[in-house]
Design an enzyme around this catalytic site. Structure first.
Site, PDB file in Angstrom:
ATOM      1  N   ASP A 105     -97.273 -39.999 -13.208  1.00 59.43           N
ATOM      2  CA  ASP A 105     -96.987 -39.268 -11.977  1.00 59.43           C
ATOM      3  C   ASP A 105     -96.816 -37.817 -12.403  1.00 59.43           C
ATOM      4  OD1 ASP A 105     -95.888 -37.986  -9.810  1.00 59.43           O
ATOM      5  OD2 ASP A 105     -94.233 -39.393  -9.513  1.00 59.43           O
ATOM      6  N   LYS A 154     -96.512 -29.597  -4.345  1.00 55.20           N
ATOM      7  CA  LYS A 154     -95.704 -28.932  -5.362  1.00 55.20           C
ATOM      8  C   LYS A 154     -96.517 -27.786  -5.976  1.00 55.20           C
ATOM      9  CE  LYS A 154     -92.869 -32.258  -4.463  1.00 55.20           C
ATOM     10  NZ  LYS A 154     -92.740 -33.519  -5.155  1.00 55.20           N
ATOM     11  N   TRP A 156     -87.542 -39.786  -9.967  1.00 58.15           N
ATOM     12  CA  TRP A 156     -88.863 -40.188  -9.487  1.00 58.15           C
ATOM     13  C   TRP A 156     -89.366 -41.436 -10.186  1.00 58.15           C
ATOM     14  CZ3 TRP A 156     -90.029 -39.000  -4.900  1.00 58.15           C
ATOM     15  CH2 TRP A 156     -89.623 -37.785  -4.348  1.00 58.15           C
TER      16      TRP A 156
HETATM   17  C1  LIG Z   1     -92.344 -34.868  -4.725  1.00 53.79           C
HETATM   18  C2  LIG Z   1     -92.618 -35.942  -5.706  1.00 53.79           C
HETATM   19  C3  LIG Z   1     -93.016 -37.228  -5.314  1.00 53.79           C
HETATM   20  C4  LIG Z   1     -93.043 -37.687  -3.880  1.00 53.79           C
HETATM   21  O1  LIG Z   1     -93.890 -37.043  -3.077  1.00 53.79           O
HETATM   22  P1  LIG Z   1     -94.018 -37.391  -1.528  1.00 53.79           P
HETATM   23  O2  LIG Z   1     -95.238 -36.655  -1.170  1.00 53.79           O
HETATM   24  O3  LIG Z   1     -92.785 -36.894  -0.844  1.00 53.79           O
HETATM   25  O4  LIG Z   1     -94.168 -38.863  -1.387  1.00 53.79           O
HETATM   26  C5  LIG Z   1     -93.305 -38.153  -6.301  1.00 53.79           C
HETATM   27  N1  LIG Z   1     -93.200 -37.834  -7.597  1.00 53.79           N
HETATM   28  C6  LIG Z   1     -92.804 -36.624  -8.010  1.00 53.79           C
HETATM   29  C7  LIG Z   1     -92.698 -36.347  -9.471  1.00 53.79           C
HETATM   30  C8  LIG Z   1     -92.496 -35.637  -7.079  1.00 53.79           C
HETATM   31  O5  LIG Z   1     -92.094 -34.417  -7.482  1.00 53.79           O
END
Ligand SMILES: *Cc1c(COP(=O)(O)O)cnc(C)c1O
Length: 368
Positions: A175, A199, A101
């Site tokens: 993030d 998530k 990521w």
């Molecule tokens: C799932 C995830 C993303 C991306 O999310 P999307 O909604 O598919 O764009 C970004 N960063 C992390 C750490 C993730 O787990």
């Protein structure tokens, strides 16, 4: 009937109580004659849902008043562009690479500014989160970006770095998509945090951005208005139509979190304790086995996403089928790394992890 345990990395499991409440309110929210999906985002009903959700999120994570909480769309990947569009001024920014990521964020930033790698654990296969003492920080960077929980590699940053002690005044961008609300956040060390909802919060479609007010007014002229943090903040996340139903579901999840208790601990602290216990139970079982393994260094292991590998990958399909038959769903690892992955977010009870651990033992005894 008991529901199966769902280990999906995202979109992920939501507590049954939350789903049942949403079902009950589906056609008529609090006697107003409308379902939440049918409400104007500017009507008093939805405004009250939005305000309650925002204030509960602020309470749960102790977000200080100097930070705005924005409810946006586009997910984590869109934020990989929206953050540099808003914060980079087109200049230097720093990245620490600790998995897929952060790597994706770094690549996307190249379109808008000059990103540089301050540290990377790629040479060792992303087996740990690079220790801040090893970072080569650029004092001119507009911000430094890290992914505090790498959902695919199962690598978590368990203590936010103090950039000042590394000689940098740059704001830290995190993030925290896949572990938001799993533990408290040290906001003194953060400039901006973003998380996709699917998530650890609720359904896909909502992205939460927590941004320090002094970082709002520096977007590049090419930044789309709907993605300009200052515009979104000024309009209380209603510059364009926000993902209303996802916000409502997130709000139900926040209410559920506020009721969670572990001994004297409530809310996010209760979740932190429970999440640590769940993770310990699962890692202990993996480490005690000679058939299953996890490659991540001990201090960097994620409490949320636990990748693991069978000693004999030819047995992967059998493992997944037997797991499914026992009510253990979506354990397949991400296609880029293979193997298995158990995502044990807030919604996963310890009983679910125990059921997985029991299955690991049985599978090893019978098949290994
Ligand atoms: C799932 C995830 C993303 C991306 O999310 P999307 O909604 O598919 O764009 C970004 N960063 C992390 C750490 C993730 O787990």
């Amino acid at each position: 009937m008991m529901r199966p345990y769902n280990f999906s990395a995202g979109p992920a499991a939501i507590p049954l109580e939350v789903l049942e409440r949403a079902a009950k309110e589906m056609t008529d929210w609090h006697g107003c004659g409308m379902g939440v999906m049918e409400m104007s985002h500017r009507g008093k009903e939805f405004i009250s849902i939005y305000e309650q959700a925002e204030s509960n999120f602020r309470t749960l994570l102790s977000v200080p008043p100097a930070f705005k909480i924005l409810f946006m769309q586009g997910g984590g990947l869109a934020e990989n562009a929206i953050v540099p569009l808003n914060l980079s001024r087109g200049l230097d920014v720093d990245f620490v690479l600790s998995g897929s990521w952060s790597q994706k964020s770094f690549k996307e930033a190249m379109r808008y500014c000059s990103p540089r790698i301050a540290a990377s654990s790629e040479p060792n296969g992303f087996r740990d989160f690079p220790h801040p003492s090893t970072w080569d920080v650029n004092p001119k960077a507009q911000y430094l970006h890290i992914c505090t929980n790498e959902t695919i590699h199962g690598v978590e940053c368990h203590a936010l770095p103090d950039l000042k002690s590394l000689g940098s005044d740059a704001p830290l961008v995190i993030d925290f998509s896949s572990h938001v609300l799993s533990q408290p956040v040290d906001w003194h060390r953060v400039g901006l945090a973003f998380a996709g909802a699917q998530k650890n919060i609720g359904p896909a479609g909502l992205t939460i951005v927590v941004v320090r007010e002094d970082l709002l007014e520096q977007a590049l002229p090419i930044c789309p208005s709907a993605f300009e943090y200052a515009t979104v903040a000024k309009n209380s996340s209603m510059y364009n139509t926000p993902p209303t139903y996802s916000i409502y579901m997130a709000g139900l999840m926040f209410e559920w979190l506020l009721t969670q208790q572990e001994g004297s601990l409530g809310g996010v602290l209760a979740m932190q304790k429970r999440n640590q216990e769940k993770a310990r139970l699962l890692y202990d079982a993996i480490d005690a086995s000679s058939f299953f393994s996890n490659p991540v260094s001990l201090p960097s292991r994620s409490w949320m996403n636990v990748p693991f590998f069978l000693a004999d990958p030819a047995k992967d399909a059998t493992f997944l089928k037997q797991a499914h038959d026992r009510g253990l769903l979506q354990l397949k690892g991400h296609k880029s790394v293979g193997g298995m992955r158990a995502s044990i977010y807030n919604a996963m009870p310890i009983e679910g992890v125990q059921a997985l651990v029991d299955f690991l033992k049985d599978f090893e005894a019978n098949e290994a």
